[in-house]
Design an enzyme around this catalytic site. Sequence first.
Site, PDB file in Angstrom:
ATOM      1  N   ARG B  36       0.832  -1.215   0.000  1.00 39.97           N
ATOM      2  CA  ARG B  36       0.000   0.000   0.000  1.00 39.97           C
ATOM      3  C   ARG B  36       0.864   1.262   0.000  1.00 39.97           C
ATOM      4  NH1 ARG B  36      -0.864   4.790   1.925  1.00 39.97           N
ATOM      5  NH2 ARG B  36      -0.232   4.015   3.943  1.00 39.97           N
ATOM      6  N   ASP B  37       1.489   1.575   1.102  1.00 40.46           N
ATOM      7  CA  ASP B  37       2.313   2.783   1.215  1.00 40.46           C
ATOM      8  C   ASP B  37       3.454   2.757   0.200  1.00 40.46           C
ATOM      9  OD1 ASP B  37       4.017   4.437   4.040  1.00 40.46           O
ATOM     10  OD2 ASP B  37       3.377   5.152   2.081  1.00 40.46           O
ATOM     11  N   HIS B 228       6.620   4.304  12.290  1.00 41.79           N
ATOM     12  CA  HIS B 228       6.584   4.192  10.831  1.00 41.79           C
ATOM     13  C   HIS B 228       7.612   5.193  10.313  1.00 41.79           C
ATOM     14  CE1 HIS B 228       4.112   3.610   7.032  1.00 41.79           C
ATOM     15  NE2 HIS B 228       4.832   4.645   6.709  1.00 41.79           N
ATOM     16  N   HIS B 230      10.503   6.807   7.847  1.00 36.01           N
ATOM     17  CA  HIS B 230      11.001   6.914   6.488  1.00 36.01           C
ATOM     18  C   HIS B 230      12.504   7.127   6.524  1.00 36.01           C
ATOM     19  CE1 HIS B 230       7.137   7.654   3.949  1.00 36.01           C
ATOM     20  NE2 HIS B 230       7.005   6.662   4.787  1.00 36.01           N
ATOM     21  N   CYS B 261       9.714   9.380  -1.832  1.00 38.95           N
ATOM     22  CA  CYS B 261       9.152  10.451  -1.020  1.00 38.95           C
ATOM     23  C   CYS B 261       8.511  11.468  -1.953  1.00 38.95           C
ATOM     24  CB  CYS B 261      10.246  11.114  -0.195  1.00 38.95           C
ATOM     25  SG  CYS B 261       9.630  12.455   0.834  1.00 38.95           S
ATOM     26  N   ASN B 270      10.038   4.899   2.511  1.00 38.32           N
ATOM     27  CA  ASN B 270       9.925   3.872   3.548  1.00 38.32           C
ATOM     28  C   ASN B 270      11.250   3.157   3.838  1.00 38.32           C
ATOM     29  OD1 ASN B 270       6.997   3.602   4.219  1.00 38.32           O
ATOM     30  ND2 ASN B 270       6.850   3.373   2.005  1.00 38.32           N
TER      31      ASN B 270
END
Lengths: 346, 320
Positions: B36-37, B228, B230, B261, B270
């Site tokens: 997803r992300d 979470h 990055h 990003c 990520n």
Amino acid sequence: MGTVPSALKHCLSYQHLLKEQLWIGDAAVPPPAAPHPGQEFQASGLPEYIKIVEVGPRDGLQNEKVIVPTDIKIELINRLSKTGLPAIEVTSFVSSKWVPQMADHKEVMRGIERHPGVQYPVLTPNLQGFHSAIAAGATEVSVFGAASESFSKMNINCSIEESIEKFEEVTKSARNMNIPVRGYVSCALGCPYEGNIIPAKVAEVSKRLYSMGCYEISLGDTIGVGTPGSMKRMLEAVMKEIPLSALAVHCHDTYGQALANILTAIQMGVAVVDSSVAGLGGCPYAKGATGNVATEDVIYMLNGLGINTGVNLYTVMEAGNFICTALNKKTNSKVAQASFNTATIN
Amino acid sequence: RGRALAVPVSPCTQVSGAAAAGALPKRVKVVEVGPRDGLQNEKNVVPTAVKINLINMLSETGLQVIEATSFVSPKWVPQMADHTEVMQGINKLPGISYPVLTPNLKGFQAAVAAGAKEVSIFGAASELFTKKNINCSIEESLERFSEVMTAARAASIPVRGYVSCVLGCPYEGKISAAKVAEVSKKMYSMGCYEISLGDTIGIGTPGSMREMLTAVMKEVPVGALAVHCHDTYGQALANILVALQMGVSVVDASVAGLGGCPYAQGASGNVATEDLVYMLNGLGIHTGVDLQKLMDTGTFICNALNRRTNSKVSQASCRL
């Protein structure tokens, strides 16, 4: 969510954002000078000051495929001299047959500007190299041991014990001439030939180098396999033999673990960290993989922790940009990637 | 120069026993957000079959949570337009959760109709970010979410809450730890079982992570917190390490470090699941994840996307 171009358009410029958050600081403002040596710790338990040893011109370039012209090397070092870095490893007085990249060691040594307050150590694998280095004007040298017999054999064709004997010749001469010697221990967290390396062995070799007169021992995770777990265990063993103030860590980022490993080391009180501008220098043992941790990324982290380094991150990024352009390669520094890629947007 | 070992020897195989420091958790739940992300922030639109295969491969790695897709309007996020087909097409293995994003009640209903058993909602600690992203204030966004919460409770569907921009915002700059704590508390009080704190632009460092978590942990129990991170500035693993040291035991990551990003062109996003698992293995922390299978999955999706992996562990293992 949202389309990319409009997101970029309205964003704060990263320079603004980071300056504001005091993680990079102002390009024009020099960072505070290094305090006098001693283990001063913050309330958080972390050192107040960390000495960064810049190894890009030597360890970095040595592991780059393209042979870099002498004048580019000199320009790089001169730029690094203006960033506030307290120590810059310049070159290696090793036979050009083994390391062609360092063949111009004399010219580089003689050609660079020497800034007051900055050390310019050079590698000297043996007495011959040492004398050559001194003749060329070196005022500090380094010797490279290893915690792995196989690595020692493969790299310099002798056992650890034999290599120690060679280094003793160097340290003896160096002592007579008041030349400080830094000792490196390779494969501190793993060896490309032997695999696992026991912490006791690292401690043993470190102790030998320290006892023979090395003022500082840089513990190298040569293939970057270490993690915070193995870093902690290794340092615990070494710290039984060597005072904390004489220890440095030299982490490779081949497995992306470098900053986490460095953080672990500084949490344990280590206050000297080696790094390479733009993360120069791949890994000779894993094709295509990265090697040295990028100085920019280390400084970014230390700034965010409120730790003083005396180094201006902007100027290091500029030096990194210079050498990457000269080498026609992308930087390995994520901070540089993120910053330079937004610089033009705003 | 002799033969170096072909397979890197990860120290994890020789480590016996417990986690390194007394404070570290013994187990960490890794929440995989690649499908997803990760994919949402990849330039190339990925065919449905590839997405389904990716999720199926991830299901074989030992991961317990795999964020499958997002029930958001395809007008806004074309990459997630096939959310219903993906949700219905994947093998749902027992013991594995497949949460999906649901920005509002409509998305929630579509998700449940498509078979979703867990959903996520996305808040932010920045007013400007919320405005730019979903065109309303933080307060208004929470009102929208409360509709989702009510429906989810009625359907016995667990809801995970995300808070974006916890360590910095691309529009506002500095974000106060108190604001992050406030938003987190609201979402937790609304009924989210877990709050995932997102360093959306990767700008955080161990210093700001510690400060933010200290504030949040006053309002939300640490057992309900996730990070979470990055890796845009290379700080992710160091930030995660600090979070673990403070007792956080749920960490989000993306296979192969998928997902750039959107706020820094060309920069990474990520943190890579492989690199995270490598670190956790080295710390003696149990994840249940098979690193080899994970790397294989990363290789698959990178080939399908025709791109290099962002995972250094994969790169070093010659899985470019």
